[in-house]
Write a protein that holds these residues in place. Structure first.
Motif, mmCIF file in Angstrom:
data_model
loop_
_atom_site.group_PDB
_atom_site.id
_atom_site.type_symbol
_atom_site.label_atom_id
_atom_site.label_comp_id
_atom_site.label_asym_id
_atom_site.label_seq_id
_atom_site.Cartn_x
_atom_site.Cartn_y
_atom_site.Cartn_z
ATOM 1 N N UNK A 194 0.837 -1.209 0.000
ATOM 2 C CA UNK A 194 0.000 0.000 0.000
ATOM 3 C C UNK A 194 0.869 1.254 0.000
ATOM 4 N N UNK A 195 1.969 1.241 0.754
ATOM 5 C CA UNK A 195 2.905 2.365 0.762
ATOM 6 C C UNK A 195 3.466 2.594 -0.638
ATOM 7 N N UNK A 196 3.881 1.516 -1.290
ATOM 8 C CA UNK A 196 4.486 1.632 -2.623
ATOM 9 C C UNK A 196 3.468 2.174 -3.622
ATOM 10 N N UNK A 197 2.236 1.647 -3.579
ATOM 11 C CA UNK A 197 1.193 2.126 -4.491
ATOM 12 C C UNK A 197 0.894 3.600 -4.240
ATOM 13 N N UNK A 198 0.810 3.990 -2.966
ATOM 14 C CA UNK A 198 0.536 5.397 -2.640
ATOM 15 C C UNK A 198 1.663 6.302 -3.121
ATOM 16 N N UNK A 199 2.917 5.837 -2.975
ATOM 17 C CA UNK A 199 4.043 6.641 -3.449
ATOM 18 C C UNK A 199 4.017 6.839 -4.957
ATOM 19 N N UNK A 200 3.673 5.791 -5.697
ATOM 20 C CA UNK A 200 3.603 5.903 -7.155
ATOM 21 C C UNK A 200 2.476 6.841 -7.583
ATOM 22 N N UNK A 201 1.317 6.696 -6.939
ATOM 23 C CA UNK A 201 0.172 7.543 -7.295
ATOM 24 C C UNK A 201 0.462 9.004 -6.958
ATOM 25 N N UNK A 202 1.061 9.240 -5.794
ATOM 26 C CA UNK A 202 1.370 10.608 -5.388
ATOM 27 C C UNK A 202 2.377 11.249 -6.343
ATOM 28 N N UNK A 203 3.382 10.475 -6.766
ATOM 29 C CA UNK A 203 4.375 11.007 -7.706
ATOM 30 C C UNK A 203 3.727 11.367 -9.036
ATOM 31 N N UNK A 204 2.730 10.606 -9.454
ATOM 32 C CA UNK A 204 2.032 10.915 -10.706
ATOM 33 C C UNK A 204 1.141 12.148 -10.553
#
Length: 362
Positions: free
Chosen positions: A100-110
């Protein structure tokens, strides 16, 4: 070659309308390396915050699985499947927060790169997206070459970093074989965090470079030819023939309203033939006289004819008529510099009995 020639002909920067249309269609600059940086940063944060808890639960799951290994019957399908599902559940649950952390980081960067918007054009089917020729051009064109170079640089850099880390941490791996197993989770967490930190620095450099490059390429692809700029300006401004017609109709409406107010005028100041300016003055209203009509040549003649028909006096004053025409708009009061000259005319008309009765409120 045709693509290069077309690009060479696009020498003009994209207009605001073209940029806005591109964004509305979902065509926005997107740096993939920035998304990768967000994933690695989130992984490092999850490891530092949840690494101990995650490794502890994984250790417990592994201990439980090993303890039950001797009693598990491989020939019993249901028992083996139940044991496998239980192992996957116990080992997978501690990984969910990290994922979930990794997915949130990717979405936030986008999301930080562009304002999110719904663009149906990006998901609508297009022949170019399944065309083998278009796919070949994407793979082996300039954009494909850039992506290949980026991948090669990343692979080489990651390989060098991992090799240096392995050489540095090799003694700790050897020492770990003789350590208390209870200390292994913390050691693994520290080693993983130590490996992610230099990778995070590399990802940051690549993300910055990719953000700059993606925006440059996006602006370059949106560039326009001179003909496209002219056509867009023509569309924005409208058909010149229609604009001329609209201006003509507006002048006609203004002239009609102006002539309808002319019978209310107190005096018409003329040039005497080229200019005519009609003024309305009401003592009870207060304020300065107002220009109700003005015109040159044909319109001046029309103003004089209507004024004569309605017994509005005509006064010849060449400099005053020209100045009023140039400086005062219709339905506007005359400025202070004309007060004295106009007051003298009104006083003269009043003393000679030529001033219209409605002017003095009688």
């Amino acid at each position: 070659m045709a693509e290069e020639a077309d690009r060479d002909s696009k020498t003009e920067d994209a207009t605001e309308k073209r940029i806005s249309d591109a964004i509305d269609k979902g065509n926005v600059p997107m740096a993939r390396e920035a998304t990768l940086f967000g994933s690695i940063a989130a992984s490092l944060g999850a490891l530092l915050l949840l690494g101990g808890w995650m490794l502890s639960h994984l250790t417990e799951a592994l201990q439980t699985a090993l303890a039950a290994a001797g009693s598990m019957r491989i020939d019993d399908r249901e028992a083996a499947a139940s044991h496998l599902v239980s192992l996957l559940r116990d080992a997978g649950l501690p990984l969910l927060p990290v994922l979930a952390f990794i997915a949130a980081g990717s979405i936030l960067a986008s999301l930080l790169q562009n304002v999110p918007s719904a663009a149906g054009d990006r998901v609508s089917p297009k022949p170019s997206r399944i065309s083998p020729l278009a796919g070949w051009n994407r793979l082996f064109g300039r954009a494909g070459l850039v992506e290949f170079l980026k991948a090669a640089v990343k692979l080489a850099a990651v390989s060098v970093i991992l090799w240096l880390l392995f050489r540095r941490d090799l003694p700790q791996f050897v020492t770990a074989l003789a350590m208390d197993p209870a200390l292994l989770p913390d050691l693994l967490r520290d080693l993983a965090a130590g490996a992610l930190r230099p990778l995070l620095g590399l990802a940051l450099l690549l993300a910055i470079a990719d953000v700059v490059w993606s925006r440059y390429r996006w602006r370059r692809d949106l560039r326009m030819t001179k003909e496209q700029v002219k056509e867009e300006m023509k569309e924005a401004e409208g058909d010149p023939f229609i604009k001329v017609r609209i201006r003509g109709l507006a002048r006609q409406r203004t002239s009609r309203r102006m002539l309808e107010k002319l019978p209310e005028a107190s005096v018409v100041i003329t040039n005497p033939t080229h200019y005519a300016v009609a003024l309305r003055y009401r003592r009870e209203e207060g304020g300065a006289p107002v220009v109700v009509a003005k015109g040159v040549d044909h319109m001046a003649r029309t103003i004089r004819e209507i004024a004569t028909a309605h017994e509005v006096p005509l006064i010849e004053n060449r400099p005053l008529a020209r100045s009023l025409y140039d400086q005062v708009e219709i339905d506007a009061q005359i400025p202070p510099e004309f007060y004295r000259a106009v007051a003298e005319i009104i006083h003269y008309l009043n003393s000679t009995g030529r001033l219209p009765r409605h002017t003095m409120g009688r």
